[in-house]
Design a protein around this motif. Sequence first.
Motif, mmCIF file in Angstrom:
data_model
loop_
_atom_site.group_PDB
_atom_site.id
_atom_site.type_symbol
_atom_site.label_atom_id
_atom_site.label_comp_id
_atom_site.label_asym_id
_atom_site.label_seq_id
_atom_site.Cartn_x
_atom_site.Cartn_y
_atom_site.Cartn_z
ATOM 1 N N LEU A 1 46.680 41.162 38.114
ATOM 2 C CA LEU A 1 45.945 39.745 38.998
ATOM 3 C C LEU A 1 45.486 39.487 40.232
ATOM 4 N N LYS A 2 46.240 41.021 40.832
ATOM 5 C CA LYS A 2 45.589 40.824 42.363
ATOM 6 C C LYS A 2 44.303 41.606 41.924
ATOM 7 N N GLN A 3 44.045 42.354 40.843
ATOM 8 C CA GLN A 3 42.769 43.132 41.450
ATOM 9 C C GLN A 3 41.685 42.099 40.066
ATOM 10 N N GLU A 4 42.244 41.180 38.924
ATOM 11 C CA GLU A 4 41.778 39.423 38.673
ATOM 12 C C GLU A 4 40.934 39.949 40.164
ATOM 13 N N GLU A 5 42.132 38.813 40.752
ATOM 14 C CA GLU A 5 41.210 38.165 42.147
ATOM 15 C C GLU A 5 39.893 38.389 43.118
ATOM 16 N N GLU A 6 40.538 40.238 43.116
ATOM 17 C CA GLU A 6 39.546 40.875 44.046
ATOM 18 C C GLU A 6 37.698 40.747 42.324
ATOM 19 N N SER A 7 38.138 40.861 41.676
ATOM 20 C CA SER A 7 36.708 40.992 41.005
ATOM 21 C C SER A 7 37.220 40.272 39.809
ATOM 22 N N ALA A 8 36.243 39.539 39.207
ATOM 23 C CA ALA A 8 36.264 38.693 37.860
ATOM 24 C C ALA A 8 36.058 39.442 36.473
ATOM 25 N N GLU B 1 56.106 43.839 38.528
ATOM 26 C CA GLU B 1 54.703 44.432 39.204
ATOM 27 C C GLU B 1 53.151 44.585 38.734
ATOM 28 N N SER B 2 53.413 45.047 37.054
ATOM 29 C CA SER B 2 52.429 45.435 36.691
ATOM 30 C C SER B 2 51.643 44.554 36.724
ATOM 31 N N ARG B 3 52.270 43.661 36.389
ATOM 32 C CA ARG B 3 51.096 42.070 35.747
ATOM 33 C C ARG B 3 50.663 41.522 36.915
ATOM 34 N N LEU B 4 51.374 41.653 38.161
ATOM 35 C CA LEU B 4 50.750 41.424 39.108
ATOM 36 C C LEU B 4 50.214 42.018 40.846
ATOM 37 N N LEU B 5 49.442 43.163 39.415
ATOM 38 C CA LEU B 5 48.852 44.633 40.133
ATOM 39 C C LEU B 5 47.413 43.505 39.516
ATOM 40 N N THR C 1 52.404 54.716 44.175
ATOM 41 C CA THR C 1 50.925 54.350 44.456
ATOM 42 C C THR C 1 50.751 53.142 44.672
ATOM 43 N N ASP C 2 50.886 52.213 44.106
ATOM 44 C CA ASP C 2 50.265 51.148 44.020
ATOM 45 C C ASP C 2 51.038 49.965 44.797
ATOM 46 N N HIS C 3 50.036 48.928 45.720
ATOM 47 C CA HIS C 3 51.416 48.316 46.175
ATOM 48 C C HIS C 3 51.261 47.302 46.211
ATOM 49 N N VAL C 4 52.312 46.429 45.653
ATOM 50 C CA VAL C 4 52.560 45.264 44.677
ATOM 51 C C VAL C 4 53.928 44.885 45.236
ATOM 52 N N GLU C 5 53.692 43.791 47.050
ATOM 53 C CA GLU C 5 54.676 43.337 47.922
ATOM 54 C C GLU C 5 54.912 41.737 47.234
ATOM 55 N N ILE C 6 56.513 41.459 46.506
ATOM 56 C CA ILE C 6 56.802 40.387 46.168
ATOM 57 C C ILE C 6 58.338 39.871 47.537
ATOM 58 N N HIS D 1 58.611 34.612 38.707
ATOM 59 C CA HIS D 1 57.684 34.821 39.978
ATOM 60 C C HIS D 1 57.092 33.129 40.043
ATOM 61 N N LEU D 2 57.275 32.431 40.795
ATOM 62 C CA LEU D 2 56.962 31.548 41.688
ATOM 63 C C LEU D 2 55.766 31.079 41.990
ATOM 64 N N PRO D 3 55.159 32.017 42.812
ATOM 65 C CA PRO D 3 53.852 31.300 43.303
ATOM 66 C C PRO D 3 52.914 31.811 42.234
ATOM 67 N N THR D 4 53.375 33.051 40.912
ATOM 68 C CA THR D 4 51.972 32.294 39.705
ATOM 69 C C THR D 4 52.633 32.630 38.434
ATOM 70 N N GLY D 5 54.010 32.466 38.886
ATOM 71 C CA GLY D 5 54.302 31.246 37.430
ATOM 72 C C GLY D 5 54.898 32.214 36.188
ATOM 73 N N THR D 6 54.131 33.663 36.371
ATOM 74 C CA THR D 6 54.821 35.077 35.554
ATOM 75 C C THR D 6 55.916 35.133 35.338
ATOM 76 N N VAL D 7 57.186 35.123 34.015
ATOM 77 C CA VAL D 7 58.228 35.236 33.654
ATOM 78 C C VAL D 7 58.075 36.573 33.288
ATOM 79 N N VAL D 8 59.231 37.534 33.509
ATOM 80 C CA VAL D 8 59.374 38.507 32.795
ATOM 81 C C VAL D 8 61.138 38.571 31.617
#
Length: 369
Positions: free
Chosen positions: A297-304, A291-295, A228-233, A264-271
């Motif tokens: 990051l996305k949530q952190e950007e919305e709320s510190a 996807e879990s890590r990017l999710l 149900t999570d939406h993380v587009e890569i 993931h080139l835009p964030t530098g995240t490596v798995v």
Amino acid sequence: MAETDFPAELRSLRATMDRITEVTDVDRLRADVDELSEQAAAPDLWDDQENAQKVTSQLSHRQGELRRITDLTQRIDDVEVMVEMAEEEGDEDTRREAVTEVASISKALESLEVVTLLSGEYDEREAVVTIRAGAGGVDAADFAEMLLRMYSRWAETRDWTVAVLDTSYAEEAGLKSATFEVKAPYAFGTLSVEAGTHRLVRISPFDNQGRRQTSFAAVEVIPLIEGTDHVEIDENDLKVDVFRSSGPGGQSVNTTDSAVRLTHLPTGTVVSMQNEKSQIQNRAAAMRVLESRLLLLKQEEESAEKKALAGDIKASWGDQIRSYVLHPYQMVKDLRTEHETGQAQAVLDGDLDGFIDAGIRWRAQGDDD
């Protein structure tokens, strides 16, 4: 024997049980069990194995949660009868049995009450845990492997499934890093208090002069991605490397390039993943963790405030959350909660409940403040 104020003790047990029942919403829990039981009985359930495993896992967890509440409620009823009989008949044996049972129920209620504090946005999720060796050379790599064993054994005591996704072995001994899933409801909420830098002090088994060594390892805990999570890569944002899986000391595990590293080139995240047998399986596992890590990051950007879910973990002096001292004395101490024990080996063998419970209570207190 010391006099026990049974009326006060029993009132306290009842009050705690009432709080747990109210917070848990037992009626909703029973409705969840009924609905999941109906889904689990569907003849086509196993046509979709991933969904079937999710349904059966959730059903088992909800049934266990409901059973713990009903069993403890019954035990309180029973001990009240036991106390009444002991008082009426002047039976010291029954009285002693009641004292023991009251103490046992109180301890069980404390553990159950901790679960009610797991109400964060992602707390119900399964968890992905990554352990990385930090400062300390070969001792740090060995410590990282000790932590992997510790968490695996702790999960076993709860009948939680651990699936190792990736292991990167150090040259001499131990692990550079390891990533594993903990497959159980509320695994993230429970284990998230373990995120941070862990510090080990001991006589180094790798030092021929027998000197004391301090080493560090970082633990990262993230919630597992769900459908149900939406993380587009965008595939164009991914760099994909394949390489040959390897085991301890660089020994070849197989002769095919089955291991996968995603950047993931835009964030530098490596798995990277290498523990599955095929490149397809490793890529799928790597995408799930990415996807879990990017999710996150996305949530952190919305709320510190949500940075507390993982945070910036340096694995060195100054930011450790827990110390494991094996020399010159035995002590494990959490530097946030002040919870400590002299049974260091028991903790490293998986006896973590006291530290995790204290961490959850500490976090809840901080949220209240």
